[in-house]
Design a protein around this motif. Structure first.
Motif, PDB file in Angstrom:
ATOM      1  N   SER A   1       0.829  -1.211   0.000  1.00  0.00           N
ATOM      2  CA  SER A   1       0.000   0.000   0.000  1.00  0.00           C
ATOM      3  C   SER A   1       0.862   1.260   0.000  1.00  0.00           C
ATOM      4  CB  SER A   1      -0.929  -0.004   1.218  1.00  0.00           C
ATOM      5  OG  SER A   1      -0.192   0.121   2.419  1.00  0.00           O
ATOM      6  N   ARG A   2       2.051   1.185   0.581  1.00  0.00           N
ATOM      7  CA  ARG A   2       2.927   2.348   0.611  1.00  0.00           C
ATOM      8  C   ARG A   2       3.775   2.461  -0.642  1.00  0.00           C
ATOM      9  NH1 ARG A   2       5.700   3.049   6.430  1.00  0.00           N
ATOM     10  NH2 ARG A   2       6.685   4.706   5.206  1.00  0.00           N
ATOM     11  N   LEU A   3       3.939   1.360  -1.366  1.00  0.00           N
ATOM     12  CA  LEU A   3       4.660   1.436  -2.638  1.00  0.00           C
ATOM     13  C   LEU A   3       3.862   2.193  -3.679  1.00  0.00           C
ATOM     14  CD1 LEU A   3       6.118  -2.187  -2.902  1.00  0.00           C
ATOM     15  CD2 LEU A   3       7.421  -0.070  -2.560  1.00  0.00           C
ATOM     16  N   ASP A   4       2.539   2.192  -3.525  1.00  0.00           N
ATOM     17  CA  ASP A   4       1.667   2.824  -4.513  1.00  0.00           C
ATOM     18  C   ASP A   4       1.546   4.320  -4.335  1.00  0.00           C
ATOM     19  OD1 ASP A   4       1.218   0.325  -5.579  1.00  0.00           O
ATOM     20  OD2 ASP A   4      -0.609  -0.021  -4.398  1.00  0.00           O
ATOM     21  N   VAL A   5       1.857   4.805  -3.122  1.00  0.00           N
ATOM     22  CA  VAL A   5       1.689   6.245  -2.868  1.00  0.00           C
ATOM     23  C   VAL A   5       2.930   6.775  -2.145  1.00  0.00           C
ATOM     24  CG1 VAL A   5      -0.829   6.189  -2.777  1.00  0.00           C
ATOM     25  CG2 VAL A   5       0.461   5.730  -0.711  1.00  0.00           C
ATOM     26  N   GLY A   6       3.423   7.888  -2.573  1.00  0.00           N
ATOM     27  CA  GLY A   6       4.514   8.562  -1.884  1.00  0.00           C
ATOM     28  C   GLY A   6       5.816   7.783  -1.895  1.00  0.00           C
ATOM     29  N   PRO A   7       6.748   8.217  -1.033  1.00  0.00           N
ATOM     30  CA  PRO A   7       8.044   7.532  -0.956  1.00  0.00           C
ATOM     31  C   PRO A   7       7.869   6.094  -0.468  1.00  0.00           C
ATOM     32  CG  PRO A   7       8.106   9.663   0.171  1.00  0.00           C
ATOM     33  CD  PRO A   7       6.674   9.372  -0.124  1.00  0.00           C
ATOM     34  N   SER A   8       8.538   5.186  -1.106  1.00  0.00           N
ATOM     35  CA  SER A   8       8.442   3.781  -0.695  1.00  0.00           C
ATOM     36  C   SER A   8       9.221   3.553   0.590  1.00  0.00           C
ATOM     37  CB  SER A   8       8.978   2.872  -1.798  1.00  0.00           C
ATOM     38  OG  SER A   8      10.347   3.137  -2.025  1.00  0.00           O
ATOM     39  N   PRO A   9       8.866   2.522   1.367  1.00  0.00           N
ATOM     40  CA  PRO A   9       9.616   2.231   2.599  1.00  0.00           C
ATOM     41  C   PRO A   9      11.073   1.909   2.300  1.00  0.00           C
ATOM     42  CG  PRO A   9       7.538   1.013   2.523  1.00  0.00           C
ATOM     43  CD  PRO A   9       7.745   1.595   1.169  1.00  0.00           C
ATOM     44  N   GLN A  10      11.923   2.129   3.283  1.00  0.00           N
ATOM     45  CA  GLN A  10      13.335   1.803   3.161  1.00  0.00           C
ATOM     46  C   GLN A  10      13.614   0.408   3.701  1.00  0.00           C
ATOM     47  OE1 GLN A  10      14.608   5.552   5.291  1.00  0.00           O
ATOM     48  NE2 GLN A  10      16.250   5.449   3.770  1.00  0.00           N
ATOM     49  N   CYS A  11      14.615  -0.245   3.155  1.00  0.00           N
ATOM     50  CA  CYS A  11      15.099  -1.490   3.736  1.00  0.00           C
ATOM     51  C   CYS A  11      15.642  -1.180   5.128  1.00  0.00           C
ATOM     52  CB  CYS A  11      16.199  -2.097   2.868  1.00  0.00           C
ATOM     53  SG  CYS A  11      17.042  -3.511   3.617  1.00  0.00           S
ATOM     54  N   THR A  12      15.198  -1.925   6.101  1.00  0.00           N
ATOM     55  CA  THR A  12      15.608  -1.674   7.484  1.00  0.00           C
ATOM     56  C   THR A  12      17.118  -1.709   7.630  1.00  0.00           C
ATOM     57  OG1 THR A  12      13.564  -2.669   8.284  1.00  0.00           O
ATOM     58  CG2 THR A  12      15.383  -2.507   9.853  1.00  0.00           C
ATOM     59  N   TRP A  13      17.764  -2.618   6.926  1.00  0.00           N
ATOM     60  CA  TRP A  13      19.194  -2.872   7.172  1.00  0.00           C
ATOM     61  C   TRP A  13      20.138  -2.104   6.249  1.00  0.00           C
ATOM     62  CZ3 TRP A  13      18.371  -4.531  11.612  1.00  0.00           C
ATOM     63  CH2 TRP A  13      17.365  -5.448  11.894  1.00  0.00           C
TER      64      TRP A  13
END
Length: 560
Positions: free
Chosen positions: A432-444
């Motif tokens: 759901s976050r890939l579709d809107v705004g900045p995508s999440p970051q890889c934690t590591w």
């Protein structure tokens, strides 16, 4: 503490003007050869904690003076040093972690401990040592400075207190001699004492072994209670209500809930007798059998139920608590004594037909359950060894009944049913976050995730600790997830990921409809998290649990 906080800037400069090697020249030969978990009591400005961390130690730094602790925390930023506000003689917060340390350093602290409190202080320190662990104490001899209280100290007193706790003096020859003060004070000298714990030292393992192997058993109830306690100590350290020198206290309803989770599949699903003869079970009344449609995964902290099912479940927990108090608690005694090992304090519970969530408050409605502190710590540290011993004896007890069961199916029925590894909810949230705004970051790695090129990683590996809680599920690139595999994140790597983890928790859970689930899960599973609405508190709990798993199971680390 006011002196150390009020003069924090000057003391920080003074302490760090001297390096670890100079101040502790005679301590070098006392340090264990292999780095592990270290506790720096009275860590001050962090000089010693930082030196140990640079040598490969995973350090918990304890400093009660707020001003010094703030500067020390900043000074050690980026290194595997975790700071806590705590003090001798109790070290209550440290003990609540149920960890053991390979090295405990008490440098320039013992003279601040009043003589009447030193026996307790030595007992607490000895109980925090891992088998083979070393306790290094530096003793200050000389007059005070008028601003601080210094009590007289002596090597003879330390050695006497150490012998009472079965600690061995392993100070190398020549190291224990008095030496001059590194700050040039002629009237002040120092002395080092190095002590070692040769074995478990608490007496908990022999007590548990006696109950598991030697105690008479006409039913499996004693084993059931020990297994419930072991499971809770290993998986739900955050459910501790209170801890004293004598006891760890948990909700009595939690003991009853895990009792149902343990016995429901044995009695309802597999029809395996748990007592001799054909008599019924005190806890298996109508509400117990009415839970037939629930799975063992429904009987977990945090689960929610409608008013009808909730009332039935609470009635079953009430019956279980009553039977536990009347049977295994009553008859599980200290070896050679009639004194019960555990104490149950029930509370009157009114059952109402309202929606129910299995949280701490609900489970406390049934009362509290007291476990000797050293027994709790032993169950927490050695769960992966204790549980197989309990299951082996359980099978043997059942084999003594009139009807002899096949060992294979019996062991299968006794296998603790852990939930399957699941990540679908978090996958949906990432999508759901890939579709809107900045995508999440890889934690590591900090890399932005791309569609079809990400995974959900269990920060604390699933294979070693079956936990699907929201706080433990992290977004990661496929490459990072593949490289990390079943390893723990190294302390430094976890610290580097701090901001990304906090941002993920805040934006994905704490500011959404998953807030309550996140808070309940984190407060139950992680040690020392009284308020999981504060993401920093959850992160510190994650650090503590990472270190516990590393120490208890010797899990390999991933450096990133």
């Amino acid at each position: 503490m006011n002196y150390y906080s009020d003069n924090a800037d000057a003391l920080f400069e003074r302490y760090n003007a001297l390096d670890f090697e100079t101040v502790h020249a005679d301590l070098q030969s006392c340090l264990p050869e292999t780095p592990g978990a270290a506790l720096d009591v009275g860590a001050g400005a962090g000089r010693d904690a930082l030196a140990l961390a640079r040598r490969g130690w995973d350090v918990v730094a304890v400093e009660p003076a707020h001003g010094l602790r703030e500067r020390g925390e900043a000074h050690t930023q980026g290194h595997p040093v975790q700071w806590m506000d705590d003090r001798l003689p109790g070290l209550d917060s440290v003990r609540a972690l149920s960890e053991r340390f390979n090295l405990i350093l008490v440098s320039a602290v013992w003279m601040h401990v009043p003589p009447m409190e030193r026996e307790r202080a030595m007992r607490v320190l000895s109980e925090l040592l891992a088998p083979g662990g070393r306790l290094c104490i530096t003793l200050r001899h000389g007059p005070g400075d008028g601003a601080r209280v210094f009590h007289p100290v002596s090597r003879a007193e330390v050695e006497r207190l150490a012998r009472q706790r079965a600690l061995i003096d392993v100070t190398p020859s020549g190291t224990g001699e008095t030496r001059s003060d590194c700050q040039g004070r002629d009237e002040v000298t120092w002395e080092t004492v190095c002590l070692q714990l040769p074995d478990d030292g608490t007496g908990a393992l022999p007590v548990l072994r006696h109950i598991i192997v030697n105690d008479q058993k006409s039913s499996t109830y004693k084993l059931g209670l020990l297994r419930v306690i072991t499971r809770i100590a290993d998986g739900l350290p955050g459910m501790v209500v209170r801890r004293t020198d004598q006891y760890v206290t948990v909700p009595l309803g939690l003991i009853g809930l895990y009792w149902l989770r343990l016995y429901k599949p044995l009695i309802i699903d597999h029809a395996l007798r748990q007592t001799q003869g054909s008599a019924g079970y005190g806890f298996a009344r109508e509400p117990f059998y009415a839970l037939r449609h629930l799975s063992v995964f429904d009987l977990c902290v945090g689960q929610a139920f409608d008013s009808h099912t909730g009332k039935i479940l609470l009635a079953a927990i009430r019956d279980a608590c009553q039977n536990i108090r009347q049977m295994p608690v009553r008859y599980t005694t200290w070896p050679g004594s009639t004194e019960p090992l555990f104490v149950a304090e029930p509370a009157t519970t009114r059952l109402r037909e309202v929606p129910v969530r299995l949280d701490r408050e609900t489970l406390l409605r049934f009362g509290v359950f007291h476990i000797p502190s050293h027994i709790w710590d032993c169950a927490s540290r050695y769960a992966c060894w204790l549980e197989p011993a309990i299951v082996n004896e359980w099978v043997d007890v059942m084999q003594r009944y009139e009807f002899r069961y096949n060992v294979g199916p019996t062991r299968d029925a006794l296998r603790w049913q852990a939930p399957v590894r699941r990540t679908h909810l978090v996958r949906d949230l990432i999508e759901s976050r890939l579709d809107v705004g900045p995508s999440p970051q890889c934690t590591w790695t900090g890399t932005r995730l791309r569609t079809n090129h990400y995974e959900v990683d269990h920060a604390l590996p699933w294979v070693h600790w079956n936990n699907n809680d929201l706080w433990n599920l992290m977004p990661a690139t496929r490459r990072a997830n593949r490289e990390k595999r079943d390893h723990l994140p190294a302390a430094g790597l976890l610290s580097d990921a701090h901001d990304r983890i906090i941002d993920w928790w805040t934006s994905t859970y704490l500011n959404t409809r998953y807030r309550d689930q996140f808070i309940i899960e984190a407060e139950a599973a992680l040690p020392m998290v009284p308020d999981a609405s504060r993401p920093q508190a959850v992160f510190e709990g994650l650090q503590h649990q990472r270190r516990r798993l590393k120490q208890n199971q010797q899990i390999a680390e991933w450096m990133g």
